[in-house]
Enzyme design. Structure first.
Site, PDB file in Angstrom:
ATOM      1  N   HIS A  65       0.758  -1.277   0.117  1.00  0.00           N
ATOM      2  CA  HIS A  65       0.056   0.172   0.076  1.00  0.00           C
ATOM      3  C   HIS A  65       0.957   1.209   0.102  1.00  0.00           C
ATOM      4  O   HIS A  65       0.426   2.281   0.355  1.00  0.00           O
ATOM      5  CB  HIS A  65      -0.789   0.069   1.247  1.00  0.00           C
ATOM      6  CG  HIS A  65      -1.741  -1.419   1.209  1.00  0.00           C
ATOM      7  ND1 HIS A  65      -1.490  -2.198   2.005  1.00  0.00           N
ATOM      8  CD2 HIS A  65      -3.062  -1.470   0.604  1.00  0.00           C
ATOM      9  CE1 HIS A  65      -2.580  -3.247   2.053  1.00  0.00           C
ATOM     10  NE2 HIS A  65      -3.445  -2.575   1.102  1.00  0.00           N
ATOM     11  N   CYS A  80      -5.835   9.248   3.953  1.00  0.00           N
ATOM     12  CA  CYS A  80      -6.767   9.743   5.005  1.00  0.00           C
ATOM     13  C   CYS A  80      -7.266  11.131   4.723  1.00  0.00           C
ATOM     14  O   CYS A  80      -8.561  10.990   4.969  1.00  0.00           O
ATOM     15  CB  CYS A  80      -5.636   9.701   6.408  1.00  0.00           C
ATOM     16  SG  CYS A  80      -6.821  10.281   7.957  1.00  0.00           S
ATOM     17  N   GLY A 112      -1.676   7.816   2.388  1.00  0.00           N
ATOM     18  CA  GLY A 112      -1.778   8.976   1.656  1.00  0.00           C
ATOM     19  C   GLY A 112      -3.249   9.093   1.614  1.00  0.00           C
ATOM     20  O   GLY A 112      -3.432  10.253   1.091  1.00  0.00           O
TER      21      GLY A 112
END
Length: 608
Positions: free
Chosen positions: A234, A424, A422
Protein backbone atom coordinates in the site's frame (compact mmCIF):
# COMPACT_ATOMS: atom_id res chain seq x y z
CA UNK A 1 0.17 3.33 -20.00
CA UNK A 2 1.03 5.77 -17.23
CA UNK A 3 -1.74 6.32 -14.69
CA UNK A 4 -1.73 10.06 -15.37
CA UNK A 5 -3.28 9.50 -18.82
CA UNK A 6 -6.50 8.02 -17.42
CA UNK A 7 -9.74 9.99 -17.20
CA UNK A 8 -10.23 9.93 -13.42
CA UNK A 9 -13.75 11.33 -13.66
CA UNK A 10 -14.71 7.74 -14.45
CA UNK A 11 -14.64 4.94 -11.91
CA UNK A 12 -11.36 3.16 -12.68
CA UNK A 13 -12.05 0.27 -10.30
CA UNK A 14 -15.51 -0.44 -11.71
CA UNK A 15 -14.23 -0.16 -15.28
CA UNK A 16 -11.56 -2.73 -14.42
CA UNK A 17 -14.14 -5.15 -13.01
CA UNK A 18 -16.36 -4.75 -16.05
CA UNK A 19 -13.40 -5.42 -18.34
CA UNK A 20 -12.56 -8.54 -16.35
CA UNK A 21 -16.09 -9.88 -16.77
CA UNK A 22 -16.07 -9.13 -20.51
CA UNK A 23 -12.96 -11.27 -20.95
CA UNK A 24 -13.95 -14.09 -18.58
CA UNK A 25 -17.22 -15.97 -19.26
CA UNK A 26 -17.20 -17.64 -15.84
CA UNK A 27 -17.85 -14.54 -13.71
CA UNK A 28 -20.56 -11.92 -13.17
CA UNK A 29 -20.54 -8.44 -11.65
CA UNK A 30 -22.74 -6.94 -8.95
CA UNK A 31 -22.08 -3.45 -10.27
CA UNK A 32 -23.55 -1.44 -7.40
CA UNK A 33 -21.33 -3.19 -4.84
CA UNK A 34 -18.13 -3.78 -6.88
CA UNK A 35 -18.43 -7.53 -6.26
CA UNK A 36 -17.32 -10.16 -8.78
CA UNK A 37 -18.95 -13.58 -8.33
CA UNK A 38 -18.70 -16.98 -10.00
CA UNK A 39 -21.43 -17.48 -12.61
CA UNK A 40 -22.20 -20.94 -11.22
CA UNK A 41 -24.10 -21.71 -8.03
CA UNK A 42 -22.27 -24.31 -5.94
CA UNK A 43 -24.11 -24.43 -2.62
CA UNK A 44 -22.80 -27.94 -1.90
CA UNK A 45 -19.23 -26.69 -1.26
CA UNK A 46 -17.71 -24.25 1.19
CA UNK A 47 -17.80 -20.77 -0.31
CA UNK A 48 -14.54 -18.76 -0.36
CA UNK A 49 -14.79 -14.97 -0.35
CA UNK A 50 -11.94 -12.47 -0.27
CA UNK A 51 -11.18 -8.91 -1.26
CA UNK A 52 -9.64 -5.66 -0.15
CA UNK A 53 -8.50 -2.38 -1.60
CA UNK A 54 -7.92 -2.27 -5.34
CA UNK A 55 -4.43 -1.86 -6.77
CA UNK A 56 -3.26 -5.44 -6.14
CA UNK A 57 -4.59 -7.00 -9.36
CA UNK A 58 -5.01 -9.76 -10.34
CA UNK A 59 -5.74 -10.27 -6.62
CA UNK A 60 -8.63 -10.66 -5.78
CA UNK A 61 -11.20 -10.53 -8.59
CA UNK A 62 -8.87 -12.32 -11.01
CA UNK A 63 -9.00 -15.36 -8.71
CA UNK A 64 -12.80 -15.80 -8.98
CA UNK A 65 -13.76 -18.86 -10.99
CA UNK A 66 -16.09 -21.87 -11.20
CA UNK A 67 -13.53 -24.60 -10.58
CA UNK A 68 -11.63 -24.34 -7.36
CA UNK A 69 -10.44 -20.92 -6.27
CA UNK A 70 -12.54 -17.96 -5.01
CA UNK A 71 -16.33 -17.81 -5.33
CA UNK A 72 -16.52 -14.03 -4.86
CA UNK A 73 -14.21 -11.03 -4.51
CA UNK A 74 -15.02 -7.59 -3.12
CA UNK A 75 -13.18 -4.53 -4.45
CA UNK A 76 -12.62 -1.38 -2.41
CA UNK A 77 -11.24 1.85 -3.77
CA UNK A 78 -7.50 1.96 -4.41
CA UNK A 79 -5.65 0.88 -1.25
CA UNK A 80 -8.87 1.24 0.80
CA UNK A 81 -10.91 -1.57 2.31
CA UNK A 82 -14.36 -2.24 0.85
CA UNK A 83 -17.32 -1.45 3.08
CA UNK A 84 -19.13 -3.96 5.25
CA UNK A 85 -22.17 -3.52 3.01
CA UNK A 86 -20.19 -4.61 -0.07
CA UNK A 87 -18.75 -7.64 1.72
CA UNK A 88 -22.12 -8.70 3.11
CA UNK A 89 -23.53 -8.45 -0.41
CA UNK A 90 -20.90 -10.95 -1.57
CA UNK A 91 -21.80 -13.33 1.26
CA UNK A 92 -25.50 -13.14 0.41
CA UNK A 93 -24.84 -13.53 -3.31
CA UNK A 94 -22.98 -16.84 -2.89
CA UNK A 95 -24.90 -18.83 -0.26
CA UNK A 96 -23.54 -22.21 0.82
CA UNK A 97 -24.99 -25.09 2.81
CA UNK A 98 -21.45 -25.89 3.96
CA UNK A 99 -20.54 -22.40 5.18
CA UNK A 100 -18.47 -19.43 4.06
CA UNK A 101 -14.75 -18.84 4.58
CA UNK A 102 -13.77 -15.17 4.41
CA UNK A 103 -10.07 -14.68 3.65
CA UNK A 104 -8.56 -11.28 4.48
CA UNK A 105 -5.08 -9.79 4.47
CA UNK A 106 -3.86 -8.50 7.82
CA UNK A 107 -4.63 -4.79 7.53
CA UNK A 108 -6.69 -2.87 10.08
CA UNK A 109 -9.39 -1.63 7.69
CA UNK A 110 -9.85 -5.03 6.05
CA UNK A 111 -10.17 -6.82 9.39
CA UNK A 112 -12.70 -4.28 10.66
CA UNK A 113 -14.96 -4.47 7.60
CA UNK A 114 -14.65 -8.17 6.80
CA UNK A 115 -14.93 -9.02 10.50
CA UNK A 116 -18.11 -6.99 10.88
CA UNK A 117 -19.57 -8.65 7.77
CA UNK A 118 -18.79 -12.06 9.26
CA UNK A 119 -20.50 -11.09 12.51
CA UNK A 120 -23.57 -9.88 10.58
CA UNK A 121 -23.68 -13.19 8.71
CA UNK A 122 -23.50 -15.14 11.97
CA UNK A 123 -26.28 -13.00 13.41
CA UNK A 124 -28.46 -14.16 10.53
CA UNK A 125 -27.70 -17.78 11.31
CA UNK A 126 -25.13 -18.28 8.58
CA UNK A 127 -22.01 -20.38 9.10
CA UNK A 128 -19.10 -18.00 8.41
CA UNK A 129 -15.50 -17.78 9.58
CA UNK A 130 -12.64 -15.33 9.06
CA UNK A 131 -9.09 -16.34 8.08
CA UNK A 132 -6.38 -13.65 8.35
CA UNK A 133 -3.35 -13.94 6.06
CA UNK A 134 -0.07 -12.57 7.41
CA UNK A 135 3.19 -13.55 5.73
CA UNK A 136 5.49 -10.49 5.79
CA UNK A 137 8.85 -10.91 7.54
CA UNK A 138 10.26 -7.41 7.01
CA UNK A 139 8.79 -6.11 10.28
CA UNK A 140 10.10 -8.12 13.21
CA UNK A 141 8.12 -9.73 16.01
CA UNK A 142 9.03 -6.99 18.52
CA UNK A 143 7.50 -4.18 16.47
CA UNK A 144 4.44 -5.96 15.10
CA UNK A 145 3.46 -7.58 18.37
CA UNK A 146 0.05 -5.88 18.49
CA UNK A 147 -0.81 -5.89 14.80
CA UNK A 148 0.89 -9.01 13.49
CA UNK A 149 2.53 -9.51 10.10
CA UNK A 150 1.19 -7.80 6.99
CA UNK A 151 -0.56 -9.86 4.32
CA UNK A 152 1.43 -9.93 1.07
CA UNK A 153 1.81 -12.22 -1.96
CA UNK A 154 1.40 -15.34 0.17
CA UNK A 155 -2.32 -14.53 -0.02
CA UNK A 156 -2.29 -15.88 -3.59
CA UNK A 157 -1.06 -19.29 -2.41
CA UNK A 158 -3.68 -19.33 0.36
CA UNK A 159 -6.42 -18.68 -2.20
CA UNK A 160 -5.15 -21.40 -4.53
CA UNK A 161 -4.64 -24.09 -1.91
CA UNK A 162 -7.83 -23.56 0.09
CA UNK A 163 -9.91 -23.01 -3.05
CA UNK A 164 -8.80 -26.32 -4.53
CA UNK A 165 -9.27 -28.18 -1.23
CA UNK A 166 -12.82 -26.84 -0.83
CA UNK A 167 -13.61 -27.85 -4.42
CA UNK A 168 -11.98 -31.29 -4.52
CA UNK A 169 -13.03 -32.40 -1.02
CA UNK A 170 -16.45 -30.75 -0.90
CA UNK A 171 -18.31 -33.91 0.15
CA UNK A 172 -16.23 -34.63 3.25
CA UNK A 173 -14.89 -31.20 4.28
CA UNK A 174 -16.39 -29.06 7.04
CA UNK A 175 -15.78 -25.33 7.48
CA UNK A 176 -13.91 -25.67 10.78
CA UNK A 177 -11.54 -28.18 9.15
CA UNK A 178 -10.79 -25.78 6.29
CA UNK A 179 -10.17 -22.93 8.75
CA UNK A 180 -7.75 -25.05 10.78
CA UNK A 181 -5.88 -26.09 7.66
CA UNK A 182 -5.82 -22.49 6.42
CA UNK A 183 -4.26 -21.33 9.68
CA UNK A 184 -1.51 -23.93 9.23
CA UNK A 185 -0.84 -22.72 5.69
CA UNK A 186 -0.60 -19.10 6.86
CA UNK A 187 1.65 -20.07 9.77
CA UNK A 188 4.13 -21.60 7.32
CA UNK A 189 4.34 -18.69 4.87
CA UNK A 190 7.09 -16.06 4.65
CA UNK A 191 7.39 -13.18 2.17
CA UNK A 192 9.79 -10.27 1.59
CA UNK A 193 9.89 -7.72 -1.23
CA UNK A 194 12.20 -5.08 -2.72
CA UNK A 195 11.55 -2.13 -5.02
CA UNK A 196 13.26 0.72 -6.83
CA UNK A 197 10.52 3.25 -6.10
CA UNK A 198 7.11 3.94 -4.59
CA UNK A 199 4.07 3.55 -6.82
CA UNK A 200 1.90 5.96 -8.78
CA UNK A 201 -1.59 6.20 -7.28
CA UNK A 202 -4.38 6.92 -9.81
CA UNK A 203 -6.49 10.02 -9.11
CA UNK A 204 -3.47 11.75 -7.62
CA UNK A 205 -1.34 11.87 -10.75
CA UNK A 206 -3.47 14.55 -12.42
CA UNK A 207 -3.62 16.58 -9.21
CA UNK A 208 0.14 16.48 -8.90
CA UNK A 209 0.47 17.45 -12.56
CA UNK A 210 -1.84 20.42 -12.06
CA UNK A 211 0.24 21.50 -9.09
CA UNK A 212 3.35 21.22 -11.30
CA UNK A 213 4.93 18.99 -8.68
CA UNK A 214 8.27 17.38 -9.42
CA UNK A 215 7.09 14.27 -7.56
CA UNK A 216 4.40 12.73 -9.74
CA UNK A 217 3.91 9.90 -7.26
CA UNK A 218 2.76 12.11 -4.42
CA UNK A 219 5.33 10.31 -2.24
CA UNK A 220 8.99 10.74 -1.55
CA UNK A 221 10.53 8.97 -4.54
CA UNK A 222 13.76 7.06 -4.29
CA UNK A 223 16.83 8.50 -5.92
CA UNK A 224 18.00 6.97 -9.17
CA UNK A 225 20.63 4.88 -7.37
CA UNK A 226 18.52 3.84 -4.35
CA UNK A 227 16.54 0.71 -3.54
CA UNK A 228 14.24 -0.21 -0.68
CA UNK A 229 13.54 -3.48 1.12
CA UNK A 230 10.32 -4.36 2.91
CA UNK A 231 7.93 -1.89 1.31
CA UNK A 232 4.27 -2.76 1.86
CA UNK A 233 1.78 -3.25 -0.97
CA UNK A 234 0.00 0.00 0.00
CA UNK A 235 3.00 2.27 -0.62
CA UNK A 236 4.19 2.02 2.99
CA UNK A 237 7.90 2.78 3.40
CA UNK A 238 10.13 -0.24 3.90
CA UNK A 239 12.56 -1.18 6.61
CA UNK A 240 15.73 -0.39 4.69
CA UNK A 241 16.63 2.20 2.08
CA UNK A 242 20.11 2.05 0.63
CA UNK A 243 22.44 3.08 -2.17
CA UNK A 244 23.91 2.12 -4.57
CA UNK A 245 21.56 -0.44 -6.13
CA UNK A 246 23.12 -3.90 -5.68
CA UNK A 247 23.32 -6.62 -8.29
CA UNK A 248 20.32 -8.95 -8.40
CA UNK A 249 22.47 -11.72 -6.90
CA UNK A 250 23.40 -9.52 -3.94
CA UNK A 251 19.83 -8.36 -3.43
CA UNK A 252 18.43 -11.90 -3.57
CA UNK A 253 21.03 -13.05 -1.03
CA UNK A 254 19.93 -10.32 1.40
CA UNK A 255 16.23 -11.08 0.92
CA UNK A 256 16.73 -14.79 1.50
CA UNK A 257 18.53 -13.95 4.75
CA UNK A 258 15.35 -12.23 5.98
CA UNK A 259 13.30 -15.27 5.01
CA UNK A 260 15.52 -18.10 6.18
CA UNK A 261 18.06 -16.94 8.76
CA UNK A 262 17.75 -18.93 11.98
CA UNK A 263 19.97 -16.49 13.88
CA UNK A 264 17.57 -13.55 13.39
CA UNK A 265 15.10 -14.54 16.10
CA UNK A 266 13.01 -11.42 15.47
CA UNK A 267 12.15 -12.66 11.96
CA UNK A 268 12.51 -16.42 12.21
CA UNK A 269 8.80 -17.02 11.68
CA UNK A 270 8.98 -20.40 9.89
CA UNK A 271 11.42 -23.27 10.40
CA UNK A 272 12.64 -25.06 7.25
CA UNK A 273 14.17 -28.47 7.92
CA UNK A 274 16.31 -30.59 5.60
CA UNK A 275 13.62 -32.84 4.12
CA UNK A 276 10.74 -30.35 4.07
CA UNK A 277 8.92 -29.82 0.77
CA UNK A 278 9.07 -26.12 -0.07
CA UNK A 279 6.97 -24.08 -2.52
CA UNK A 280 8.47 -20.95 -4.11
CA UNK A 281 6.49 -18.02 -5.49
CA UNK A 282 8.20 -15.13 -7.30
CA UNK A 283 5.74 -12.26 -7.53
CA UNK A 284 5.78 -9.18 -9.74
CA UNK A 285 4.83 -6.08 -7.72
CA UNK A 286 3.51 -4.50 -10.92
CA UNK A 287 6.34 -2.89 -12.86
CA UNK A 288 8.87 -5.69 -13.34
CA UNK A 289 9.19 -7.22 -16.81
CA UNK A 290 8.67 -10.92 -17.47
CA UNK A 291 12.25 -11.06 -18.74
CA UNK A 292 13.59 -9.80 -15.42
CA UNK A 293 11.16 -11.80 -13.31
CA UNK A 294 12.26 -15.20 -14.60
CA UNK A 295 15.90 -14.16 -14.33
CA UNK A 296 15.26 -13.28 -10.67
CA UNK A 297 13.55 -16.63 -10.16
CA UNK A 298 16.57 -18.44 -11.59
CA UNK A 299 18.90 -16.68 -9.16
CA UNK A 300 16.60 -17.40 -6.21
CA UNK A 301 16.43 -21.10 -7.06
CA UNK A 302 20.21 -21.30 -7.41
CA UNK A 303 20.84 -19.61 -4.06
CA UNK A 304 18.20 -21.68 -2.26
CA UNK A 305 20.01 -24.81 -3.37
CA UNK A 306 23.59 -23.65 -2.86
CA UNK A 307 23.18 -21.79 0.45
CA UNK A 308 20.22 -23.49 2.13
CA UNK A 309 19.98 -26.93 0.50
CA UNK A 310 16.40 -26.15 -0.48
CA UNK A 311 15.05 -27.36 -3.81
CA UNK A 312 11.50 -26.13 -4.26
CA UNK A 313 9.04 -28.83 -5.27
CA UNK A 314 6.83 -26.24 -6.97
CA UNK A 315 7.81 -22.89 -8.51
CA UNK A 316 5.26 -20.22 -9.47
CA UNK A 317 6.49 -17.07 -11.19
CA UNK A 318 4.28 -14.24 -12.43
CA UNK A 319 1.98 -11.40 -11.52
CA UNK A 320 -0.15 -12.50 -8.57
CA UNK A 321 -0.32 -9.71 -5.96
CA UNK A 322 0.74 -6.29 -7.19
CA UNK A 323 1.11 -2.80 -5.77
CA UNK A 324 -0.12 -0.95 -8.87
CA UNK A 325 2.99 -0.22 -10.98
CA UNK A 326 5.51 -1.02 -8.24
CA UNK A 327 8.96 -1.51 -9.82
CA UNK A 328 9.94 -4.50 -7.74
CA UNK A 329 9.31 -8.11 -6.80
CA UNK A 330 8.70 -10.29 -3.78
CA UNK A 331 9.77 -13.79 -2.76
CA UNK A 332 7.40 -16.12 -0.94
CA UNK A 333 8.29 -19.49 0.57
CA UNK A 334 5.76 -22.02 1.86
CA UNK A 335 6.81 -24.97 4.00
CA UNK A 336 4.31 -27.43 2.53
CA UNK A 337 5.39 -30.28 4.77
CA UNK A 338 4.64 -28.45 8.01
CA UNK A 339 1.04 -27.71 6.93
CA UNK A 340 0.39 -31.36 7.68
CA UNK A 341 -1.75 -32.13 4.60
CA UNK A 342 -0.29 -34.74 2.25
CA UNK A 343 -2.52 -33.45 -0.57
CA UNK A 344 -1.28 -29.87 -0.49
CA UNK A 345 0.68 -30.22 -3.75
CA UNK A 346 -2.42 -31.74 -5.35
CA UNK A 347 -4.30 -28.57 -4.45
CA UNK A 348 -1.58 -26.41 -6.01
CA UNK A 349 -1.55 -28.55 -9.16
CA UNK A 350 -5.32 -28.49 -9.59
CA UNK A 351 -6.17 -26.75 -12.86
CA UNK A 352 -8.29 -23.65 -12.63
CA UNK A 353 -9.72 -21.29 -15.23
CA UNK A 354 -9.12 -18.22 -13.04
CA UNK A 355 -7.03 -15.74 -15.09
CA UNK A 356 -5.24 -14.51 -11.97
CA UNK A 357 -3.54 -17.88 -11.60
CA UNK A 358 -1.65 -17.60 -14.91
CA UNK A 359 -4.22 -19.82 -16.64
CA UNK A 360 -5.79 -19.42 -20.07
CA UNK A 361 -9.56 -19.45 -20.49
CA UNK A 362 -10.46 -22.38 -22.74
CA UNK A 363 -14.20 -22.82 -22.15
CA UNK A 364 -16.35 -19.97 -23.47
CA UNK A 365 -19.66 -21.83 -23.39
CA UNK A 366 -20.94 -19.65 -20.56
CA UNK A 367 -20.35 -16.32 -22.29
CA UNK A 368 -23.23 -13.87 -22.15
CA UNK A 369 -23.57 -10.35 -23.53
CA UNK A 370 -25.07 -9.01 -20.32
CA UNK A 371 -23.04 -10.03 -17.29
CA UNK A 372 -24.65 -7.59 -14.85
CA UNK A 373 -26.69 -9.21 -12.10
CA UNK A 374 -28.79 -7.57 -9.44
CA UNK A 375 -27.47 -7.20 -5.93
CA UNK A 376 -29.25 -9.37 -3.36
CA UNK A 377 -31.96 -7.54 -1.47
CA UNK A 378 -31.03 -6.81 2.14
CA UNK A 379 -33.77 -5.59 4.47
CA UNK A 380 -32.32 -2.69 6.43
CA UNK A 381 -35.46 -2.38 8.57
CA UNK A 382 -37.23 0.79 9.75
CA UNK A 383 -34.87 3.15 11.56
CA UNK A 384 -37.49 5.77 12.45
CA UNK A 385 -37.69 6.92 16.05
CA UNK A 386 -39.40 9.33 18.40
CA UNK A 387 -36.12 10.99 19.33
CA UNK A 388 -36.58 14.60 18.24
CA UNK A 389 -33.94 17.23 17.54
CA UNK A 390 -33.92 20.80 16.25
CA UNK A 391 -33.32 20.23 12.53
CA UNK A 392 -31.98 23.74 11.87
CA UNK A 393 -29.34 23.45 14.61
CA UNK A 394 -28.53 19.89 13.52
CA UNK A 395 -27.87 21.06 9.96
CA UNK A 396 -25.67 23.93 11.15
CA UNK A 397 -23.57 21.61 13.30
CA UNK A 398 -23.11 19.05 10.55
CA UNK A 399 -22.23 21.60 7.91
CA UNK A 400 -19.73 23.42 10.10
CA UNK A 401 -18.09 20.19 11.24
CA UNK A 402 -17.54 18.66 7.81
CA UNK A 403 -16.43 21.96 6.27
CA UNK A 404 -13.76 22.23 8.95
CA UNK A 405 -12.56 18.74 8.00
CA UNK A 406 -12.43 19.67 4.31
CA UNK A 407 -10.33 22.74 5.11
CA UNK A 408 -7.79 20.50 6.87
CA UNK A 409 -7.61 17.91 4.05
CA UNK A 410 -4.28 19.06 2.48
CA UNK A 411 -2.48 18.96 5.83
CA UNK A 412 -4.02 15.61 6.81
CA UNK A 413 -3.03 14.15 3.43
CA UNK A 414 0.54 15.37 3.93
CA UNK A 415 0.69 13.70 7.35
CA UNK A 416 -0.76 10.46 6.02
CA UNK A 417 1.60 10.42 3.06
CA UNK A 418 4.34 9.72 5.59
CA UNK A 419 2.39 7.89 8.30
CA UNK A 420 0.23 5.74 6.03
CA UNK A 421 -0.81 5.39 2.43
CA UNK A 422 -1.71 9.04 1.87
CA UNK A 423 -5.48 8.61 1.57
CA UNK A 424 -6.69 9.71 5.02
CA UNK A 425 -7.32 13.34 4.04
CA UNK A 426 -9.08 12.40 0.83
CA UNK A 427 -11.11 9.73 2.62
CA UNK A 428 -12.33 12.20 5.25
CA UNK A 429 -13.03 14.81 2.56
CA UNK A 430 -15.03 12.26 0.56
CA UNK A 431 -17.21 11.52 3.57
CA UNK A 432 -17.59 15.21 4.39
CA UNK A 433 -18.56 16.16 0.83
CA UNK A 434 -21.07 13.31 0.72
CA UNK A 435 -22.73 14.65 3.89
CA UNK A 436 -22.81 18.19 2.46
CA UNK A 437 -24.44 16.80 -0.68
CA UNK A 438 -27.04 14.93 1.36
CA UNK A 439 -27.77 18.12 3.33
CA UNK A 440 -28.15 20.17 0.15
CA UNK A 441 -30.48 17.60 -1.38
CA UNK A 442 -32.56 17.22 1.78
CA UNK A 443 -31.82 13.51 2.07
CA UNK A 444 -31.31 13.52 5.83
CA UNK A 445 -34.26 13.32 8.21
CA UNK A 446 -32.81 15.86 10.62
CA UNK A 447 -35.86 15.97 12.86
CA UNK A 448 -35.31 12.31 13.79
CA UNK A 449 -32.19 11.87 15.93
CA UNK A 450 -31.90 8.13 15.27
CA UNK A 451 -32.91 7.86 11.63
CA UNK A 452 -30.59 10.69 10.62
CA UNK A 453 -27.63 8.93 12.27
CA UNK A 454 -28.47 5.69 10.46
CA UNK A 455 -28.57 7.65 7.19
CA UNK A 456 -25.23 9.29 7.97
CA UNK A 457 -23.72 5.88 8.78
CA UNK A 458 -24.69 4.61 5.33
CA UNK A 459 -23.32 7.76 3.65
CA UNK A 460 -20.02 7.58 5.53
CA UNK A 461 -19.54 3.86 4.88
CA UNK A 462 -20.28 4.25 1.18
CA UNK A 463 -18.22 7.39 0.59
CA UNK A 464 -15.22 6.74 2.79
CA UNK A 465 -14.27 3.08 3.04
CA UNK A 466 -10.88 2.27 4.55
CA UNK A 467 -10.12 2.11 8.27
CA UNK A 468 -11.53 5.58 9.01
CA UNK A 469 -14.81 4.76 7.29
CA UNK A 470 -15.15 1.60 9.34
CA UNK A 471 -14.43 3.28 12.67
CA UNK A 472 -16.74 6.24 12.00
CA UNK A 473 -19.53 3.95 10.74
CA UNK A 474 -19.37 1.64 13.75
CA UNK A 475 -19.33 4.57 16.19
CA UNK A 476 -22.20 6.47 14.58
CA UNK A 477 -24.26 3.29 14.18
CA UNK A 478 -23.71 2.45 17.86
CA UNK A 479 -24.68 6.00 18.82
CA UNK A 480 -27.97 5.60 16.94
CA UNK A 481 -28.56 2.24 18.63
CA UNK A 482 -28.03 3.73 22.09
CA UNK A 483 -30.40 6.62 21.43
CA UNK A 484 -33.03 4.18 20.14
CA UNK A 485 -32.67 1.91 23.18
CA UNK A 486 -33.32 4.89 25.46
CA UNK A 487 -36.51 5.63 23.53
CA UNK A 488 -37.68 2.02 23.79
CA UNK A 489 -37.12 1.99 27.55
CA UNK A 490 -38.28 5.51 28.45
CA UNK A 491 -40.46 6.67 25.56
CA UNK A 492 -40.20 9.65 23.22
CA UNK A 493 -37.72 12.38 24.14
CA UNK A 494 -35.80 15.36 22.78
CA UNK A 495 -32.03 15.29 22.44
CA UNK A 496 -30.11 17.20 25.10
CA UNK A 497 -26.46 17.36 26.05
CA UNK A 498 -27.27 14.93 28.87
CA UNK A 499 -28.82 12.25 26.62
CA UNK A 500 -26.15 12.64 23.98
CA UNK A 501 -23.43 12.29 26.62
CA UNK A 502 -24.66 8.93 27.82
CA UNK A 503 -25.09 7.58 24.31
CA UNK A 504 -21.62 8.74 23.28
CA UNK A 505 -20.16 6.64 26.09
CA UNK A 506 -22.15 3.59 24.96
CA UNK A 507 -21.03 4.13 21.34
CA UNK A 508 -17.39 4.32 22.41
CA UNK A 509 -17.67 1.02 24.27
CA UNK A 510 -19.24 -0.58 21.18
CA UNK A 511 -16.38 0.70 19.03
CA UNK A 512 -13.86 -0.80 21.46
CA UNK A 513 -15.25 -4.25 20.60
CA UNK A 514 -13.81 -3.86 17.09
CA UNK A 515 -10.47 -2.20 17.75
CA UNK A 516 -7.82 -2.68 20.41
CA UNK A 517 -6.64 0.90 19.95
CA UNK A 518 -6.90 3.10 23.03
CA UNK A 519 -5.65 6.54 24.04
CA UNK A 520 -1.89 6.56 23.63
CA UNK A 521 -1.82 4.20 20.64
CA UNK A 522 -1.64 7.05 18.09
CA UNK A 523 -4.98 6.64 16.32
CA UNK A 524 -8.15 8.70 16.08
CA UNK A 525 -9.07 7.18 19.47
CA UNK A 526 -6.57 9.67 20.95
CA UNK A 527 -9.03 12.42 20.05
CA UNK A 528 -12.29 10.50 20.43
CA UNK A 529 -11.87 8.93 23.87
CA UNK A 530 -10.81 12.16 25.68
CA UNK A 531 -13.71 13.99 24.01
CA UNK A 532 -16.29 11.41 25.11
CA UNK A 533 -14.93 11.16 28.66
CA UNK A 534 -14.72 14.92 29.20
CA UNK A 535 -18.19 15.44 27.74
CA UNK A 536 -19.60 12.74 30.02
CA UNK A 537 -17.92 14.36 33.02
CA UNK A 538 -18.66 18.04 32.45
CA UNK A 539 -21.41 18.21 29.80
CA UNK A 540 -19.35 21.18 28.56
CA UNK A 541 -18.80 21.07 24.78
CA UNK A 542 -15.95 23.60 24.93
CA UNK A 543 -14.01 21.53 27.45
CA UNK A 544 -14.69 18.34 25.47
CA UNK A 545 -13.54 20.04 22.28
CA UNK A 546 -10.32 21.08 23.99
CA UNK A 547 -9.80 17.50 25.20
CA UNK A 548 -10.14 16.22 21.63
CA UNK A 549 -7.70 18.85 20.33
CA UNK A 550 -5.16 18.14 23.08
CA UNK A 551 -5.46 14.41 22.49
CA UNK A 552 -4.82 14.80 18.76
CA UNK A 553 -1.82 17.06 19.32
CA UNK A 554 -0.40 14.60 21.86
CA UNK A 555 -0.03 12.00 19.10
CA UNK A 556 2.94 14.00 17.78
CA UNK A 557 5.02 12.42 20.55
CA UNK A 558 3.55 8.91 20.42
CA UNK A 559 4.76 5.76 18.68
CA UNK A 560 2.25 4.17 16.31
CA UNK A 561 0.99 0.71 17.37
CA UNK A 562 -1.91 0.21 14.97
CA UNK A 563 -2.59 0.62 11.27
CA UNK A 564 -0.05 1.20 8.53
CA UNK A 565 1.76 3.91 10.50
CA UNK A 566 3.01 1.18 12.84
CA UNK A 567 5.22 -0.14 10.04
CA UNK A 568 6.88 3.19 9.16
CA UNK A 569 10.54 3.70 10.00
CA UNK A 570 11.22 6.37 12.67
CA UNK A 571 13.42 8.51 10.39
CA UNK A 572 10.38 9.27 8.20
CA UNK A 573 8.91 11.29 11.09
CA UNK A 574 11.90 13.62 11.53
CA UNK A 575 10.80 16.13 8.85
CA UNK A 576 7.98 17.26 11.17
CA UNK A 577 10.13 17.99 14.22
CA UNK A 578 9.78 21.75 13.70
CA UNK A 579 6.02 21.57 14.38
CA UNK A 580 6.39 19.27 17.37
CA UNK A 581 6.33 15.96 15.52
CA UNK A 582 4.10 14.11 13.10
CA UNK A 583 0.56 13.72 14.49
CA UNK A 584 -1.84 10.93 13.69
CA UNK A 585 -3.83 12.09 10.61
CA UNK A 586 -7.04 10.42 11.76
CA UNK A 587 -6.91 12.10 15.17
CA UNK A 588 -6.31 15.50 13.55
CA UNK A 589 -9.28 14.92 11.23
CA UNK A 590 -11.64 13.98 14.07
CA UNK A 591 -10.48 16.94 16.16
CA UNK A 592 -11.27 19.22 13.21
CA UNK A 593 -14.78 17.75 12.94
CA UNK A 594 -15.44 18.29 16.64
CA UNK A 595 -14.00 21.81 16.47
CA UNK A 596 -16.29 22.74 13.59
CA UNK A 597 -19.34 21.40 15.43
CA UNK A 598 -18.36 23.28 18.60
CA UNK A 599 -17.87 26.57 16.73
CA UNK A 600 -21.32 26.32 15.16
CA UNK A 601 -23.01 25.35 18.42
CA UNK A 602 -21.82 28.44 20.29
CA UNK A 603 -22.60 30.73 17.36
CA UNK A 604 -26.17 29.45 17.17
CA UNK A 605 -29.00 30.99 19.15
CA UNK A 606 -30.50 27.52 19.60
CA UNK A 607 -29.12 25.22 22.27
CA UNK A 608 -29.72 21.61 23.23
Amino acid sequence: MSHKHWDYKKDLVLSHLAGLCQSNPHVRLIESERVVISAENQEDKITLISGGGSGHEPLHAGFVTKDGLLDAAVAGFIFASPSTKQIFSAIKAKPSKKGTLIIVKNYTGDILHFGLAAEKAKAEGLNAELLIVQDDVSVGKAKNGLVGRRGLAGTSLVHKILGAKAYLQKDNLELHQLVTFGEKVVANLVTIGASLDHVTIPARANKQEEDESDDEHGYEVLKHDEFEIGMGIHNEPGIKKSSPIPTVDELVAELLEYLLSTTDKDRNYVQFDKNDEVVLLINNLGGTSVLELYAIQNIVVDQLASKYSIKPVRIFTGTFTTSLDGPGFSITLLNATKTGDKDILKFLDHKTSAPGWNSNISDWSGKVDNFIVAAPEIDEGDSSSKVSVDDKLYAELLESGVKKVISKEPKITLYDTVAGDGDCGETLANGSNAILKALAEGKLDLKDGVKSLVQITDIVETAMGGTSGGLYSIFISALAKSLKEKELSEGAYTLTLETISGSLQAALQSLFKYTRARTGDRTLIDALEPFVKEFAKSKDLKLANKAAHDGAEATRKLEAKFGRASYVAEEEFKQFESEGGLPDPGAIGLAALISGITDAYFKSETKL
